[in-house]
Design an enzyme around this catalytic site. Structure first.
Site, PDB file in Angstrom:
ATOM      1  N   CYS A 141       0.803  -1.345  -0.075  1.00 23.40           N
ATOM      2  CA  CYS A 141       0.163   0.109   0.026  1.00 23.40           C
ATOM      3  C   CYS A 141       0.932   1.367  -0.091  1.00 23.40           C
ATOM      4  O   CYS A 141       0.579   2.290  -0.321  1.00 23.40           O
ATOM      5  CB  CYS A 141      -1.053  -0.039   1.016  1.00 23.40           C
ATOM      6  SG  CYS A 141      -0.183  -0.235   2.717  1.00 23.40           S
ATOM      7  N   HIS A 276      -2.037   1.276   7.283  1.00 26.31           N
ATOM      8  CA  HIS A 276      -2.460   1.274   6.068  1.00 26.31           C
ATOM      9  C   HIS A 276      -1.802   2.778   5.284  1.00 26.31           C
ATOM     10  O   HIS A 276      -1.976   3.806   5.979  1.00 26.31           O
ATOM     11  CB  HIS A 276      -3.944   1.238   5.869  1.00 26.31           C
ATOM     12  CG  HIS A 276      -4.233   0.762   4.346  1.00 26.31           C
ATOM     13  ND1 HIS A 276      -3.510  -0.137   3.513  1.00 26.31           N
ATOM     14  CD2 HIS A 276      -5.296   1.349   3.525  1.00 26.31           C
ATOM     15  CE1 HIS A 276      -4.143   0.007   2.257  1.00 26.31           C
ATOM     16  NE2 HIS A 276      -5.160   0.718   2.342  1.00 26.31           N
TER      17      HIS A 276
END
Length: 334
Positions: A141, A276
């Site tokens: 990510c 994230h």
């Protein structure tokens, strides 16, 4: 034959209202099974018999949770996403950012932020960028968030969108990997150091770590990075967005996994650790527009709107970084 009948009923119902069928399936095993079969077809999931039982159990828990979220919130829709049949460990393995060791932004720091004033084109860069990309079942990510910043800045400078290489970003960022995760700020610093990034077509994402940093392909960047800067709180995030997209760390939890649309409000994520990396691409007075890397099938065409009702929603401005640039071949203007 029964399975196909239930599946047909489920598909017909889903076409009418995705959230309604989720709510219905939570209390009806037959509808749940039909929805699961449709999910397998839509997402291309194939299981051996023993695994299928486990995946169905995961799916049932996910759907029931989504139905419960729908009952709790009127303005947000939750439903089936790519996470529906995954274990918590598998889902967590697609969130590859760890803020440990990185300084969080100081909201009270009122020092001026350097931006790209010449490229100030408003507060929403979503329209200048291509569709949200898909990192797959990787911890990359951070590489996708950094590459999206570079793609957005390239579109601002060049006036057109070009898909850039996450693989080169991942291979050239020391201390970060596709398999174990990494840091979006270090990815941007790596591109600043090499001064190079090729297109996705020249070096596509392989879903695994490369052996070395390759910069022999044609350079697709129309600028050089003059600085990688951390934003200072929500006000700093809005200021930075005037010059281009921003790579942000955030807390991504199970509830957000089921997000389908609406302005997301969840104060409990403020007590979760950032795990994230995403790209903030715009804002209004009410919400941030955040681009994810789970493809266009998640959320609103791959995006989520985070409320601005609460400061630093899900830590969106705590670990956010933007770049300043100079067009290649031009002298820096005073």
């Amino acid at each position: 034959m029964k399975i196909f009948i239930v599946l047909a009923v489920a598909i017909a119902a889903v076409s009418a209202s995705k959230d309604q069928i989720v709510n219905l399936a939570a209390g009806d095993p037959k509808v749940m099974l039909g929805l699961f079969n449709e999910f397998q077809w839509e997402f291309g999931r194939e299981y051996a018999p023993a695994e299928r039982r486990m995946r169905l159990a995961n799916f049932q828990r996910f759907v029931k949770d989504a139905a419960r979220y729908n009952e709790q919130e009127e303005d947000v829709t939750y439903g089936i996403t790519l996470f529906a049949d995954l274990t918590e460990a598998e889902a967590e393995n697609m969130r590859g950012f760890n803020a440990t060791g990185l300084p969080a932004a100081n909201e009270d720091d009122d020092a001026p932020q350097e931006i790209n004033p010449k490229f100030n084109l408003g507060s929403n860069h979503q329209s200048r960028m291509g569709p949200a990309k898909d990192q797959g079942r990787t911890n990359a990510c951070w590489a996708f968030a950094a590459t999206a910043v570079l793609e957005g800045q390239s579109a601002i400078v060049n006036g057109r969108y070009v898909s850039l290489s996450e693989q080169e970003v991942a291979d050239c960022t020391q201390g970060s990997t596709v398999a174990s995760g990494g840091f979006h700020n270090r990815a941007l610093e790596a591109v600043q150091r090499t001064g190079h990034l090729t297109t996705h077509a020249n070096q596509p994402f392989t879903h695994r770590d490369g052996y070395r940093c390759i910069t022999s392909h044609q350079n697709a960047l129309p600028f050089r990075i003059t600085g990688v800067h951390q934003v200072r709180g929500d006000n700093g995030l809005a200021t930075a967005l005037a010059g281009g997209p921003v790579a942000s760390g955030m807390a991504f939890d199970r509830q957000l996994s089921a997000y389908r649309g609406g302005i997301y409000v969840n104060t409990s994520c403020m007590y979760s650790r950032p795990n994230h990396a995403v790209t903030t691409v715009g804002y209004t007075s009410s919400y941030w527009i955040v681009r994810n890397s789970y493809g266009t099938g998640w959320g609103e065409q791959g995006h989520v709107r985070f409320t601005r009702q609460y400061n630093n929603m899900c830590h969106i401005s705590s670990y956010a970084y933007y770049i300043t640039v100079q067009r290649t071949g031009q002298e820096k203007e005073e």
